[in-house]
Design an enzyme around this catalytic site. Structure first.
Site, PDB file in Angstrom:
ATOM      1  N   ASP A   1      75.491 -25.773  60.912  1.00 55.81           N
ATOM      2  CA  ASP A   1      75.666 -26.626  62.072  1.00 55.81           C
ATOM      3  C   ASP A   1      76.474 -27.852  61.644  1.00 55.81           C
ATOM      4  O   ASP A   1      76.603 -28.141  60.447  1.00 55.81           O
ATOM      5  CB  ASP A   1      74.288 -27.021  62.599  1.00 55.81           C
ATOM      6  CG  ASP A   1      74.366 -28.032  63.713  1.00 55.81           C
ATOM      7  OD1 ASP A   1      75.073 -27.784  64.700  1.00 55.81           O
ATOM      8  OD2 ASP A   1      73.715 -29.093  63.591  1.00 55.81           O
ATOM      9  N   LEU A   2      76.991 -28.589  62.616  1.00 57.16           N
ATOM     10  CA  LEU A   2      77.812 -29.762  62.305  1.00 57.16           C
ATOM     11  C   LEU A   2      77.014 -31.061  62.442  1.00 57.16           C
ATOM     12  O   LEU A   2      76.624 -31.679  61.456  1.00 57.16           O
ATOM     13  CB  LEU A   2      79.041 -29.801  63.220  1.00 57.16           C
ATOM     14  CG  LEU A   2      79.983 -30.998  63.042  1.00 57.16           C
ATOM     15  CD1 LEU A   2      80.563 -31.041  61.641  1.00 57.16           C
ATOM     16  CD2 LEU A   2      81.095 -30.941  64.094  1.00 57.16           C
ATOM     17  N   ASP A   3      76.762 -31.485  63.679  1.00 57.27           N
ATOM     18  CA  ASP A   3      76.147 -32.788  63.926  1.00 57.27           C
ATOM     19  C   ASP A   3      74.698 -32.801  63.455  1.00 57.27           C
ATOM     20  O   ASP A   3      73.875 -32.000  63.889  1.00 57.27           O
ATOM     21  CB  ASP A   3      76.216 -33.124  65.420  1.00 57.27           C
ATOM     22  CG  ASP A   3      77.648 -33.324  65.888  1.00 57.27           C
ATOM     23  OD1 ASP A   3      78.332 -34.187  65.307  1.00 57.27           O
ATOM     24  OD2 ASP A   3      78.086 -32.614  66.810  1.00 57.27           O
TER      25      ASP A   3
ATOM     26  N   THR B   1      78.812 -24.825  65.915  1.00 57.35           N
ATOM     27  CA  THR B   1      78.476 -26.117  66.489  1.00 57.35           C
ATOM     28  C   THR B   1      78.481 -26.103  68.005  1.00 57.35           C
ATOM     29  O   THR B   1      79.207 -25.319  68.635  1.00 57.35           O
ATOM     30  CB  THR B   1      79.465 -27.198  65.988  1.00 57.35           C
ATOM     31  OG1 THR B   1      79.160 -28.454  66.608  1.00 57.35           O
ATOM     32  CG2 THR B   1      80.904 -26.824  66.301  1.00 57.35           C
ATOM     33  N   SER B   2      77.680 -26.984  68.582  1.00 55.63           N
ATOM     34  CA  SER B   2      77.670 -27.181  70.032  1.00 55.63           C
ATOM     35  C   SER B   2      78.743 -28.171  70.455  1.00 55.63           C
ATOM     36  O   SER B   2      78.911 -28.428  71.650  1.00 55.63           O
ATOM     37  CB  SER B   2      76.297 -27.701  70.484  1.00 55.63           C
ATOM     38  OG  SER B   2      75.290 -26.755  70.208  1.00 55.63           O
TER      39      SER B   2
ATOM     40  N   LYS C   1      73.479 -22.990  72.075  1.00 58.81           N
ATOM     41  CA  LYS C   1      72.167 -22.955  71.440  1.00 58.81           C
ATOM     42  C   LYS C   1      71.109 -23.444  72.439  1.00 58.81           C
ATOM     43  O   LYS C   1      71.383 -24.357  73.202  1.00 58.81           O
ATOM     44  CB  LYS C   1      72.158 -23.846  70.201  1.00 58.81           C
ATOM     45  CG  LYS C   1      73.206 -23.456  69.157  1.00 58.81           C
ATOM     46  CD  LYS C   1      73.289 -24.516  68.051  1.00 58.81           C
ATOM     47  CE  LYS C   1      74.431 -24.200  67.098  1.00 58.81           C
ATOM     48  NZ  LYS C   1      74.576 -25.255  66.065  1.00 58.81           N
TER      49      LYS C   1
END
Length: 224
Positions: free
Chosen positions: A20-22, A117-118, A150
Site C-alpha cells: 500500500d502507499l499512504d 493504492t486507493s 478496498k
C-alpha cells in the site's frame, strides 16, 4: 503458517511484495486528514477523528457513496474532487521508516514490488519520488485501475495477475483494516499490518498475520 507466525516465516517465502502507499510506504495521513478537515469545515459539516478514520485507506468517493452522512444525495465523485481541492500545500509526506530501503533491497534481490493504492495516479507518482521513483515498482495499481476500491480485493488480484506470482507466495503490507481485508481476500500468503494509522488490535482483527510499527522489520531477509 500456524496460529502465530513469526515475521521471518512470513517474509522468507515471499516471492513478491504488494505494498500500500499512504500510511504504509509514506507517512501521508496528516496531509489527507488535513484535506478532509478543511473540506468538512468549508461545508460546515461536523467531523471528528472517528468520521475521518472511515476514509483512511479507502477511495473517498466509495465512502461518500456507501456511508450515511451529511453528504447523502450529492455526487460522490464531485465531493472527492472537492476534497482534493483542499489538499494542503504546506504539509509534505515523508517515507515511513524502512520503506525506501525495503523497495531498493527487495528489487536487488529479485523480489518484485507492486504498489496497490486507493490514491490516484498523480498522487502515487508524486509520493513514489520519495522512494526513488515509480520505476522501482514492477506493477502500479491505483484507484483508476479498479471498479471497486478496498476492501475489495480487486486491486490486489490485478497486481498478482500482472506479477505472475502465485497469490500464496505474495506478502501484502497494509496500514488500514480495509487494506488488510483486501489483501486477505485476494489470497495473499501473508498480510502484515503497519500500525501507522490504526492500532495493532484493529489490524489483527481485520485479518493481519502480525503487526509492525514501520517497515524496518521487513528488511532483515534482504540484509543477511
Amino acid at each position: 503458517m500456524g496460529a502465530e507466525p513469526t515475521l521471518s516465516a512470513l517474509t522468507d517465502r515471499a516471492a513478491a511484495l504488494l505494498l500500500d502507499l499512504d500510511g504504509t510506504l509514506v507517512d501521508s495521513e496528516p496531509v489527507h486528514r488535513e484535506s478532509f478537515r478543511r473540506f468538512f469545515a468549508a461545508r460546515g459539516w461536523h467531523h471528528d477523528d472517528e468520521l475521518l478514520a472511515q476514509f483512511t485507506g479507502r477511495r473517498a468517493d466509495d465512502v461518500f457513496a456507501t456511508t450515511p452522512g451529511p453528504w447523502e444525495g450529492e455526487d460522490p465523485v464531485a465531493l472527492f474532487d472537492e476534497v482534493v481541492g483542499h489538499m494542503p500545500q504546506d504539509v509534505s509526506p515523508v517515507p515511513v521508516a524502512g520503506a525506501r530501503l525495503l523497495v531498493e533491497l527487495a528489487g536487488d534481490a529479485g523480489v518484485p514490488c507492486a504498489l496497490v493504492t486507493s490514491a490516484g495516479p498523480r498522487w502515487a507518482l508524486t509520493a513514489l519520488e520519495l522512494l526513488g521513483g515509480s520505476e522501482r515498482f514492477a506493477v502500479v495499481v491505483t484507484r483508476d485501475d479498479v471498479a471497486e476500491g478496498k476492501p475489495s480485493p480487486e486491486g490486489y488480484r490485478l497486481a498478482i495477475r500482472a506479477l505472475g506470482v502465485p497469490a500464496d507466495h505474495c506478502l501484502v503490507a497494509e496500514d488500514t483494516p480495509a487494506g488488510v481485508r483486501a489483501g486477505r481476500a485476494a489470497g495473499a500468503g501473508a498480510v502484515v499490518g503497519v500500525s501507522t494509522s490504526f492500532p495493532e488490535g484493529v489490524l489483527i482483527e481485520a485479518g493481519a498475520d502480525l503487526v509492525v510499527p514501520d517497515l524496518q522489520p521487513l528488511l532483515a531477509p534482504y540484509q543477511a
